[in-house]
Design a protein around this motif. Structure first.
Motif, PDB file in Angstrom:
ATOM      1  N   ILE A 196      49.250 -16.330  64.076  1.00 50.56           N
ATOM      2  CA  ILE A 196      49.446 -17.482  63.576  1.00 50.56           C
ATOM      3  C   ILE A 196      47.801 -18.251  62.785  1.00 50.56           C
ATOM      4  O   ILE A 196      48.076 -18.777  62.008  1.00 50.56           O
ATOM      5  CB  ILE A 196      50.825 -18.184  63.972  1.00 50.56           C
ATOM      6  CG1 ILE A 196      52.280 -17.737  64.507  1.00 50.56           C
ATOM      7  CG2 ILE A 196      51.202 -19.868  63.848  1.00 50.56           C
ATOM      8  CD1 ILE A 196      52.414 -17.602  63.527  1.00 50.56           C
ATOM      9  N   GLN A 199      46.950 -15.952  60.268  1.00 47.90           N
ATOM     10  CA  GLN A 199      47.534 -16.266  58.942  1.00 47.90           C
ATOM     11  C   GLN A 199      47.167 -17.533  58.432  1.00 47.90           C
ATOM     12  O   GLN A 199      47.156 -17.916  57.365  1.00 47.90           O
ATOM     13  CB  GLN A 199      49.307 -16.447  58.904  1.00 47.90           C
ATOM     14  CG  GLN A 199      49.507 -14.854  59.764  1.00 47.90           C
ATOM     15  CD  GLN A 199      50.958 -14.833  59.999  1.00 47.90           C
ATOM     16  OE1 GLN A 199      51.895 -16.041  60.359  1.00 47.90           O
ATOM     17  NE2 GLN A 199      51.489 -13.627  59.401  1.00 47.90           N
ATOM     18  N   LEU A 200      46.788 -19.070  59.393  1.00 39.89           N
ATOM     19  CA  LEU A 200      46.312 -20.352  58.432  1.00 39.89           C
ATOM     20  C   LEU A 200      45.550 -20.753  58.387  1.00 39.89           C
ATOM     21  O   LEU A 200      45.216 -21.641  57.969  1.00 39.89           O
ATOM     22  CB  LEU A 200      47.169 -21.521  59.623  1.00 39.89           C
ATOM     23  CG  LEU A 200      48.880 -21.473  59.980  1.00 39.89           C
ATOM     24  CD1 LEU A 200      49.413 -22.197  61.220  1.00 39.89           C
ATOM     25  CD2 LEU A 200      50.110 -21.285  59.219  1.00 39.89           C
ATOM     26  N   GLU A 266      54.601 -20.710  65.489  1.00 41.20           N
ATOM     27  CA  GLU A 266      55.686 -20.235  64.908  1.00 41.20           C
ATOM     28  C   GLU A 266      55.146 -21.212  63.951  1.00 41.20           C
ATOM     29  O   GLU A 266      55.691 -21.769  62.228  1.00 41.20           O
ATOM     30  CB  GLU A 266      56.657 -19.618  64.724  1.00 41.20           C
ATOM     31  CG  GLU A 266      55.907 -18.482  65.452  1.00 41.20           C
ATOM     32  CD  GLU A 266      57.084 -17.404  65.409  1.00 41.20           C
ATOM     33  OE1 GLU A 266      58.608 -17.838  65.157  1.00 41.20           O
ATOM     34  OE2 GLU A 266      57.538 -16.099  66.873  1.00 41.20           O
ATOM     35  N   VAL A 269      53.318 -23.747  61.351  1.00 38.75           N
ATOM     36  CA  VAL A 269      52.809 -23.121  59.703  1.00 38.75           C
ATOM     37  C   VAL A 269      53.206 -24.116  58.900  1.00 38.75           C
ATOM     38  O   VAL A 269      52.763 -24.635  57.127  1.00 38.75           O
ATOM     39  CB  VAL A 269      54.736 -22.784  58.981  1.00 38.75           C
ATOM     40  CG1 VAL A 269      54.024 -20.878  60.396  1.00 38.75           C
ATOM     41  CG2 VAL A 269      55.731 -23.019  59.789  1.00 38.75           C
TER      42      VAL A 269
END
Length: 418
Positions: A196, A199-200, A266, A269
């Motif tokens: 995560i 991804q962020l 999660e 996000v």
């Protein structure tokens, strides 16, 4: 002041009335009568469908910000938040300005909070100014009724300093509370290091920063035979290390926060700054492992980690937001997802925290001082910002459905009803 509780289900495993529905008559803070039906005149009658009563709940890790940061919380507003959440007793952190590291500062907290509806126990700092460099006068603070010692939101980084502190508290059978967080390991991390964070595009803080410190501190406890309480434990491996240390007979206890058992990385996000906490939210697997550890008893109690932050500290870019979430008012509704029986849940909130710090456990019996929490375990509700009694509103539970609603507390001659 006379108070009558009508048809309240008693939840107290040590009480002969456990599981029974009774009337309870309280006069001047003392439980005078427990019976099937009481018709004595009272100044206040509390009667609700689903009314349950237990001994008063206790939280072991709250920041009331007084003195020095009263714009975030005061002892008065913190006590209101605690009472609204069902807590009759709260341990407050020393991370104020000045830091609570002398006997006079401990006495300030005790004296200023004496008239509040919640019993407030100050924790003294382990080191001067909570800087981790030089031991504070813990013995003097203990003599002035500091209940435990911690640098609060600052983890004690030096093993040498912690070793001396653990040896020092042996003289009075004290307990040190530690957030396990090695800040030499990627101290710039904003969330848990993993998929995560990648991804962020946010710098991550690895789980090993927590697990290494727990492993280190376990060895120090093994060496000193002292007592330590790990709070904010957030990873599966941390739980495994603590479980083994307990099996080995070490004097180690631990607590988890309501948000670590409800949220995981999660959920970040959305870049919700209310979910920026320390230790950070970990993986879903870690979250599930924590829930299991609560259920199987590896986790000794739940700690709110009530850390108020003002609006400007949260309504900003994620990078600049400060860590922390308020937690007292949502704690009961937030921990029911561990699927415990109600008596097990109440045990986590009542007997367990008092046992850790050697406090007498109240009783529900005739002649005892009334230290009671009133609640309805079955009520479901949406938590709204208007319900918050804390001075700060930094909660990720706003807008969430919670199960289990607090009705109020009775703490001796003081009472508070929502």
């Amino acid at each position: 002041m006379k108070v009558l509780l009508k048809q309240a289900t008693i939840v107290d495993s040590s009480s002969p009335f456990n599981g029974q529905t009774k009337d309870i008559f309280i006069a001047d803070g003392i439980i005078k009568l427990i019976a099937d039906s009481i018709n004595d005149k009272a100044d206040q009658v509390i009667q609700q469908d689903g009314l349950s009563v237990s001994i008063g709940w206790m939280d072991i890790f709250s920041h009331f910000c007084d003195p020095g940061f009263e714009y975030r919380e005061t002892l008065e507003s913190g006590a209101k938040a605690a009472a609204a959440g069902g807590f009759t007793d709260v341990i407050v952190l020393p991370n104020t300005n000045p830091i609570i590291h002398t006997k006079s500062q401990v006495e300030y907290i005790i004296q200023k909070s004496a008239s509040l509806p919640v019993t407030i126990y100050p924790a003294g700092a382990v080191t001067k100014n909570a800087e981790g460099k030089e031991l504070a006068e813990m013995y003097d603070m203990r003599e002035s009724d500091a209940i435990a010692f911690t640098d609060g939101i600052n983890s004690i980084q030096s093993p040498g300093i912690l070793l001396k502190a653990l040896q020092y508290i042996l003289a009075f059978d004290g307990t040190i509370i530690q957030i396990p967080d090695d800040n030499t390991i990627n101290s710039q991390g904003l969330i848990n290091e993993g998929i995560i964070s990648t991804q962020l595009g946010l710098p991550g803080k690895p789980a090993i920063a927590e697990e290494l410190m727990i492993a280190r501190d376990i060895e120090l406890v093994k060496y000193t035979n002292s007592k330590i309480h790990f709070t904010g434990v957030s990873t599966k491996k941390s739980i495994e290390l603590i479980a083994k240390a307990k099996a080995d007979g070490l004097k180690i206890t631990c607590s988890v926060t309501p948000y670590h058992i409800n949220f995981c990385d999660e959920d970040l996000v959305t870049y919700d700054t209310n979910l920026k906490v320390n230790p950070p939210l970990r993986t879903k697997a870690d979250m599930i492992a924590l829930q299991k550890a609560v259920k199987d008893g590896t986790v000794d109690c739940i700690a709110s980690h009530h850390i108020p932050q003002n609006l400007d500290s949260k309504v900003c870019e994620f990078e600049y937001a400060k860590n922390g979430m308020i937690g007292l008012e949502t704690m009961f509704g937030a921990i029911t997802n561990c699927k415990l029986k109600i008596d097990e849940l109440v045990q986590l909130l009542t007997v367990a925290p008092r046992n850790i710090f050697g406090l007498a456990v109240p009783e529900i019996k005739e002649g005892a001082t009334a230290k009671l929490t009133l609640f309805n375990p079955a009520t479901e509700f949406i938590f709204d910002e208007s319900m918050i009694r804390s001075k700060s509103k930094n909660s990720a539970f706003i807008g969430k459905k919670l199960k289990g609603k607090v009705i109020g507390i009775i703490n001796g001659k003081s009472s508070y009803l929502n």
